[in-house]
Write an enzyme that holds these catalytic residues in place. Structure first.
Site, PDB file in Angstrom:
ATOM      1  CG  ASN A  11      -0.307 -10.945  -4.208  1.00 51.30           C
ATOM      2  OD1 ASN A  11      -0.038 -11.262  -3.040  1.00 51.30           O
ATOM      3  ND2 ASN A  11       0.607 -10.534  -5.073  1.00 51.30           N
ATOM      4  CD1 TRP A  12      -5.486 -10.235  -0.066  1.00 49.64           C
ATOM      5  CD2 TRP A  12      -5.571 -11.145   1.982  1.00 49.64           C
ATOM      6  NE1 TRP A  12      -6.792 -10.550   0.197  1.00 49.64           N
ATOM      7  CE2 TRP A  12      -6.884 -11.120   1.441  1.00 49.64           C
ATOM      8  CE3 TRP A  12      -5.388 -11.679   3.261  1.00 49.64           C
ATOM      9  CZ2 TRP A  12      -7.993 -11.596   2.144  1.00 49.64           C
ATOM     10  CZ3 TRP A  12      -6.498 -12.160   3.957  1.00 49.64           C
ATOM     11  CH2 TRP A  12      -7.781 -12.109   3.401  1.00 49.64           C
ATOM     12  CE  LYS A  13       0.817  -6.922  -4.728  1.00 51.60           C
ATOM     13  NZ  LYS A  13       1.209  -5.834  -5.618  1.00 51.60           N
ATOM     14  CG  HIS A  97       4.071 -10.683  -7.635  1.00 45.09           C
ATOM     15  ND1 HIS A  97       4.641  -9.435  -7.499  1.00 45.09           N
ATOM     16  CD2 HIS A  97       2.746 -10.486  -7.821  1.00 45.09           C
ATOM     17  CE1 HIS A  97       3.684  -8.523  -7.578  1.00 45.09           C
ATOM     18  NE2 HIS A  97       2.522  -9.134  -7.776  1.00 45.09           N
ATOM     19  CD  GLU A  99       4.757  -6.442  -5.433  1.00 48.87           C
ATOM     20  OE1 GLU A  99       4.391  -7.264  -4.573  1.00 48.87           O
ATOM     21  OE2 GLU A  99       3.990  -5.603  -5.941  1.00 48.87           O
ATOM     22  CD  GLU A 169       0.324  -9.427 -11.163  1.00 44.65           C
ATOM     23  OE1 GLU A 169      -0.775  -9.201 -10.649  1.00 44.65           O
ATOM     24  OE2 GLU A 169       1.374  -9.507 -10.496  1.00 44.65           O
ATOM     25  N   GLY A 175       0.084  -1.389  -8.627  1.00 45.15           N
ATOM     26  CA  GLY A 175       0.028  -0.434  -7.520  1.00 45.15           C
ATOM     27  C   GLY A 175       0.194   1.011  -7.940  1.00 45.15           C
ATOM     28  CB  SER A 215      -4.111  -0.506 -11.304  1.00 44.10           C
ATOM     29  OG  SER A 215      -2.887  -0.066 -10.734  1.00 44.10           O
ATOM     30  N   GLY A 236      -4.213  -6.892  -6.326  1.00 44.83           N
ATOM     31  CA  GLY A 236      -3.444  -6.554  -5.131  1.00 44.83           C
ATOM     32  C   GLY A 236      -4.292  -5.681  -4.213  1.00 44.83           C
ATOM     33  N   GLY A 237      -4.023  -4.391  -4.232  1.00 42.56           N
ATOM     34  CA  GLY A 237      -4.651  -3.422  -3.319  1.00 42.56           C
ATOM     35  C   GLY A 237      -6.150  -3.606  -3.120  1.00 42.56           C
TER      36      GLY A 237
HETATM   37  P1  13P Z   1      -2.383  -3.896  -7.568  1.00 46.22           P
HETATM   38  O1  13P Z   1      -3.757  -4.479  -7.862  1.00 46.22           O
HETATM   39  O2  13P Z   1      -2.289  -3.297  -6.208  1.00 46.22           O
HETATM   40  O3  13P Z   1      -1.916  -3.009  -8.680  1.00 46.22           O
HETATM   41  O4  13P Z   1      -1.372  -5.146  -7.527  1.00 46.22           O
HETATM   42  C1  13P Z   1      -1.387  -6.059  -8.563  1.00 46.22           C
HETATM   43  C2  13P Z   1      -0.566  -7.232  -8.173  1.00 46.22           C
HETATM   44  O5  13P Z   1       0.642  -7.139  -8.058  1.00 46.22           O
HETATM   45  C3  13P Z   1      -1.254  -8.500  -7.910  1.00 46.22           C
HETATM   46  O6  13P Z   1      -0.361  -9.554  -7.790  1.00 46.22           O
END
Ligand code: 13P
Length: 253
Positions: A11-13, A97, A99, A169, A175, A215, A236-237
């Protein structure tokens, strides 16, 4: 033994321009060209979808979006319809998600409508659920997940559920560098699988893929994937860097 094919999604956000997205996607496609035992998906920002689709076409990298709106078309400024996603080459979409729930007012009810819209258009939803730190500390983790699943998936049939992926999640692990331990994640995944069994039956519970997100890194994916009910990851990251993400996808090596 688990017979569910692992699914690892990035997920590149809100990261990467079109050019950066294409570059990372191409690198990734080259790095995972030999991978056949894991489904690999990336979800770039909307603006880059069509170009990334062209860049990964014919490779083993699947394309997903980070959000969807449930209407076919209309005066909904700023929204993206299921048909638009399909036309950009998307076959997957991340829905609900944390967020989006936290900053954009998504609820279990909007999640439900988005899942329906995705399924109606042949797009496979990756449905996100998870508790906050406060909810976990108050001992409410399972109540929250129960509610998110029951309301989010209300009205769906086993046939529908067969075309869904779930992603657990925990909000406190996103993050933050604070991964849930593999035992904590496994406990929740087993709870979710039992819940799915109650709602949709044994076959669906046995086949639905439940991803862990929060993470995930090359150095913790191995122990997470060793858990019997963890079928993949939503990253994510660490998915922003092709090399790092490939290190997660190649967790067996
Ligand atoms: P991180 O891997 O950066 O913690 O993010 C997880 C995430 O929200 C994937 O959708």
């Amino acid at each position: 033994m688990r017979n569910r094919k692992p699914f690892i999604a990035g997920n590149w956000k809100m990261y990467k321009t079109c050019a950066e997205s294409v570059e990372t996607a191409k690198k990734l496609a080259a790095l995972v060209s030999g991978v056949t035992d894991v489904d690999v998906m990336i979800a770039p920002p909307f603006t880059a979808l069509a170009q990334v689709y062209e860049a990964v076409k014919g490779s083993s990298v699947l394309l997903g979006a980070q959000n969807i709106f449930w209407k076919k078309e209309g005066a909904y400024t700023g929204e993206i319809s299921p048909g638009m996603l399909v036309s950009a080459g998307c076959r997957y979409v991340i829905i609900g998600h944390s967020e989006r729930r936290q900053y954009f007012g998504e609820t279990d009810n909007t999640v439900n409508k988005k899942i329906r819209a995705a399924l109606n258009n042949g797009i496979m939803p990756v449905v996100c659920i998870g508790e906050t730190e406060k909810e976990r500390e108050a001992g409410n983790t399972f109540n929250i997940l129960d509610k998110q699943i029951k309301m989010g998936l209300e009205g769906f049939s086993p046939d529908d559920a067969e075309h869904m992926i779930l992603a657990y999640e925990p909000v406190w692990a996103i993050g933050t560098g604070k991964t849930a331990t593999s035992a904590q994640a496994q406990e929740v995944h087993l709870f979710l699988r039992n819940l799915i069994e109650n709602l949709f039956g044994k076959d669906i519970a046995g086949s639905i893929r439940i991803l862990y997100g929060g993470s995930v890194k090359p150095d913790n994916i191995g122990e997470l994937m060793a858990m019997p009910d963890i079928d993949g990851a939503l990253v994510g990251g660490a998915s922003l860097d092709a090399q790092k993400f490939a290190g997660i996808i190649n967790f067996k090596k």
